[in-house]
Design an enzyme around this catalytic site. Sequence first.
Site, PDB file in Angstrom:
ATOM      1  N   HIS A 109       0.816  -1.221   0.000  1.00  0.00           N
ATOM      2  CA  HIS A 109       0.000   0.000   0.000  1.00  0.00           C
ATOM      3  C   HIS A 109       0.845   1.266   0.000  1.00  0.00           C
ATOM      4  CE1 HIS A 109      -3.572  -2.180   0.069  1.00  0.00           C
ATOM      5  NE2 HIS A 109      -3.739  -2.334   1.370  1.00  0.00           N
TER       6      HIS A 109
ATOM      7  N   GLU B 235      -4.279  45.243 -15.757  1.00  0.00           N
ATOM      8  CA  GLU B 235      -3.787  44.755 -14.473  1.00  0.00           C
ATOM      9  C   GLU B 235      -4.164  45.700 -13.329  1.00  0.00           C
ATOM     10  OE1 GLU B 235       0.501  44.386 -14.882  1.00  0.00           O
ATOM     11  OE2 GLU B 235       0.540  46.019 -16.321  1.00  0.00           O
TER      12      GLU B 235
ATOM     13  N   GLY C  35      -2.721  40.971 -16.821  1.00  0.00           N
ATOM     14  CA  GLY C  35      -1.585  40.710 -15.937  1.00  0.00           C
ATOM     15  C   GLY C  35      -2.181  40.358 -14.593  1.00  0.00           C
TER      16      GLY C  35
ATOM     17  N   ASN D 261      -1.177  38.819 -11.972  1.00  0.00           N
ATOM     18  CA  ASN D 261      -0.425  38.992 -10.715  1.00  0.00           C
ATOM     19  C   ASN D 261      -0.691  40.374 -10.129  1.00  0.00           C
ATOM     20  OD1 ASN D 261       0.630  36.598 -11.553  1.00  0.00           O
ATOM     21  ND2 ASN D 261       2.652  37.405 -12.053  1.00  0.00           N
TER      22      ASN D 261
ATOM     23  N   CYS E  81      -1.600  36.758 -19.109  1.00  0.00           N
ATOM     24  CA  CYS E  81      -0.158  36.543 -19.100  1.00  0.00           C
ATOM     25  C   CYS E  81       0.414  36.459 -17.683  1.00  0.00           C
ATOM     26  CB  CYS E  81       0.562  37.629 -19.896  1.00  0.00           C
ATOM     27  SG  CYS E  81       0.386  39.274 -19.184  1.00  0.00           S
TER      28      CYS E  81
HETATM   29  P1  ADP Z   1      -6.681  -2.940   2.736  1.00  0.00           P
HETATM   30  O1  ADP Z   1      -7.537  -1.986   1.999  1.00  0.00           O
HETATM   31  O2  ADP Z   1      -5.852  -2.336   3.768  1.00  0.00           O
HETATM   32  O3  ADP Z   1      -5.961  -3.793   1.764  1.00  0.00           O
HETATM   33  P2  ADP Z   1      -8.483  -5.147   3.038  1.00  0.00           P
HETATM   34  O4  ADP Z   1      -9.836  -5.073   3.570  1.00  0.00           O
HETATM   35  O5  ADP Z   1      -8.366  -5.262   1.570  1.00  0.00           O
HETATM   36  O6  ADP Z   1      -7.668  -3.898   3.565  1.00  0.00           O
HETATM   37  O7  ADP Z   1      -7.749  -6.360   3.727  1.00  0.00           O
HETATM   38  C1  ADP Z   1      -6.362  -6.532   3.666  1.00  0.00           C
HETATM   39  C2  ADP Z   1      -5.992  -7.886   3.148  1.00  0.00           C
HETATM   40  O8  ADP Z   1      -6.584  -8.907   3.920  1.00  0.00           O
HETATM   41  C3  ADP Z   1      -6.456  -8.122   1.742  1.00  0.00           C
HETATM   42  O9  ADP Z   1      -5.469  -7.766   0.825  1.00  0.00           O
HETATM   43  C4  ADP Z   1      -6.682  -9.599   1.688  1.00  0.00           C
HETATM   44  O10 ADP Z   1      -5.543 -10.241   1.158  1.00  0.00           O
HETATM   45  C5  ADP Z   1      -6.902  -9.999   3.112  1.00  0.00           C
HETATM   46  N1  ADP Z   1      -8.308 -10.383   3.230  1.00  0.00           N
HETATM   47  C6  ADP Z   1      -9.370  -9.585   3.414  1.00  0.00           C
HETATM   48  N2  ADP Z   1     -10.520 -10.302   3.391  1.00  0.00           N
HETATM   49  C7  ADP Z   1     -10.159 -11.573   3.197  1.00  0.00           C
HETATM   50  C8  ADP Z   1     -10.883 -12.804   3.051  1.00  0.00           C
HETATM   51  N3  ADP Z   1     -12.215 -12.854   3.105  1.00  0.00           N
HETATM   52  N4  ADP Z   1     -10.183 -13.915   2.856  1.00  0.00           N
HETATM   53  C9  ADP Z   1      -8.840 -13.876   2.791  1.00  0.00           C
HETATM   54  N5  ADP Z   1      -8.102 -12.769   2.907  1.00  0.00           N
HETATM   55  C10 ADP Z   1      -8.754 -11.630   3.108  1.00  0.00           C
HETATM   56 MG    MG Z   2      -7.097  -4.155   0.215  1.00  0.00          MG
END
Ligand code: ADP
Ligand code: MG
Length: 842
Positions: free
Chosen positions: A426, A710, A731, A733, A795
């Site tokens: 992320h 301006e 102008g 600014n 400008c």
């Molecule tokens: P984020 O937006 O921080 O990625 P998520 O809600 O997507 O949060 O959850 C993070 C991770 O958890 C996901 O990338 C996924 O791999 C895992 N995850 C979420 N739900 C499930 C699920 N039902 N089964 C397996 N893994 C899950």
């Molecule tokens: Mg996610």
Amino acid sequence: MKYVYTLQEGGKRMTSLLGEKGANLAEMTAMGIPVPPGFVATTDACAYFLRTGNLPEECEAQIKGRLPYLEDLAGKKLGETLTVSVRYGAKVSMPGIMESILNAGLNDETVKNLAREGGDNFAYDSYARLIKTFGVVILGMAPEKFLPSGSAKRDCDAFKKAIEKEKRRFPQDPEEQILECVRGIFRSWNSQKAVDYRKNNAIDNAMGTACMVQAMVYGNLAGSGTGVCFSRDPSTGKKKLYGEFISRRQGEDLVSGRLTPQPLESMKRSFLSAYAELGTIASLLESRCRDMQYMEFTVEKGRLYVLEAATAKRAVQAAVRAAVEMAEEGFITREEAIMRVNPYEADALLRKTIDATASKIVIIRGTGAAPGAASGEIATDPKKAAELAATGRKIILVRKETSPDDIPAMAVCQGMAAATGGATSHAVVIARGMGKPCVIGADMSVDYETGTVSAGAAVLKEGDTVTVDGSTGEIFAGEVPMKEPSASNEFETLLSWCDSFASMKVLANADTPKDAEKALKLGARGIGLCRTEHMFFGERLPMMQRMIIDDDKTGALDAMLEFQKQDFIVMFKAMNGLPVTVRLLDPPLHEFLPDADKLTQEIAALRKEDKDTIQEEKILENVSALREKNPMMGLRGCRLGIVFPEIYRMQTKAIIDAALETGASPEIMVPMISSWKEMEHVKKIIDDAAQDFMTKQKRWANYSVGATIELPRACITAERIAEHAAFFSFGTNDLTQATYGFSRDDAEKKFFTKYFKDGILEENPFATIDRHGVGALMRIAIEKGKRKGLKIGVCGEHGGDPFSIEFFNSLGIDYVSCSPYRIPAARLAAAQAAIRKKGISS
Ligand code: ADP
Ligand code: MG
């Protein structure tokens, strides 16, 4: 009231209610893509919770009522083997800013059932994760209370004790766990991190998050794994499945940036069919959503499940290439392609790149994860990095792993590097969106205690300068030479499309032949502002000073005439028939003379040495005579030309002479017009000088004379000014300065910060045009000017600001003029403004 929707009930259009995550998963469910079953508590429930601190009663009942549905579809029972994730998800994605809870439903009994399925390690590992996230996310405990010991089983006991000691008993009832998690997710909408992120990204606080309860699939079983993929490369935009994968892990491990994953292709070895299916789903989603996609997925015992999909965040480089290629594939229209690139990010497309031919030493190698190159001093602590950056230092943030916690620091640093974490974590996804060069998986070790970074034999300290290349993944010692930027082929293509849609032209502010050339390369359709005073600095300054000081100015003026003429010849030639607007001398004369205090000191020093000081004293006398209390409102602009007509005569002659030599049709612009009488008067000076010169030469040049608008009075009385002018150029600014009465040199330093803080100003009016005040004046002048058929341009600095450009387009302005490097963004913004306007009117 309906507070809960199953994934089979929802759809893509319900993002406000179900969040992007929920709505997209519902859409995929409808498309037949494998998604684990689930249901979503709406943002309405969140709003209610944030207002009252409780879930609506109906909501609680509906959640409970949907649990049997989930058990049915999953073919497992809560309290036996069914576990769920409880996931946040707002209308606008905020990856990694909040946290989801995995494995809810596990307790001291069910964990044993899970162990029978997948072994002790797997089961207790999952349970420990649940207890820990419950403690941290739901109960707000410090993560340090949950440090792993090496044995997951022992951790489960220790973590439960920690929770019980500080807060409460860890709930054993799955239903209670789930409800607690839903409340916790809603509550975390207002966590400091989330609030800060929304503030920095202008995301509405009131929108709230939805909360999804979804059957778990396990990537941490044998024959399983988890990954993230993009339908096109998020750094370059190249069309090819791009992503990362880790075996025997849960998704959180990857997106959090704690572990370094394998490239997606590694799936081919043991997960070939899942890999192939992923490719199919990616193109299916692309054609359905008509844009590049991001997916989180898990493979459980060989079976693929998609857990999230959304429009991909991408580097602006990738945005451009993907948009152009999709338009060329006939997938989207050219207009859509243009709308997909944020003009405020376009300057990253013209950043300098590392000079491949320069000699340089690679000290660390890693994976390029976000394109661009940047140099700066190493800092390993995000807080310190942010503080240093705030003082104007250039900082490269160097970390052990990539974490969303570092985002505020990343935002103010030049770039970053991390030892672990993948390109799809992320934090990196966000860095890429912010245009920060980023190297991950770097072969180095980082010691936070000592602030040192070691790579092989090299040891770097905080404060040492390095250069990161986020495309190749190389980190170099010191500051590496960069080469001038140029637009990529795709960007050139996009910009050429832009020009065909835009109704406003983009011209350049260019004062020197070098600027003019640069501007042409970047697509300027002419020069909208050539400030002649900039031609009087440098080695020509002494001549200018003589012109100001000498009683008989003829000698100095003749010399300057020659300089000016030569400059204009080069400019006109370079622009080869495109319009060039030359503004006559504008600033107060004392700006060309030395500072009075310095001069006094000099004179004193010379006297001490018994040297002649006549010349210096003469200058001092002039400096004193020219000094004004309010130079910005003083003897400048056309007032200067009226008091010293010989200056404007000289400039006119130089312009006409150059025009005769090159065949150009220059537009002569008179600065600081406040009344039609000034305009009439100065126009006569110019016309007389031009006629006089051309008659003597017996050759004729086309030229026109216009006014810089301006001053507020010029706007109000524009109709009469228009009788003596061929064009208006705003102008903005000075117009902003005069309208607000804010000094543009001092206001920012003196009081804008306070004004922003107290909400008196929302934006800097010198950067983004004030639509209500300055804009209203412009509207008056434009209406009057248009009635007389004048060409109208802008400008000021605002001419390069996308948001202001949108407004200028709505006013029906003919062109904007801005500094060369802002031209591409301005062309993009002008096209977007025209496309939007057409969209609204049709
Ligand atoms: P984020 O937006 O921080 O990625 P998520 O809600 O997507 O949060 O959850 C993070 C991770 O958890 C996901 O990338 C996924 O791999 C895992 N995850 C979420 N739900 C499930 C699920 N039902 N089964 C397996 N893994 C899950
Ligand atoms: Mg996610």
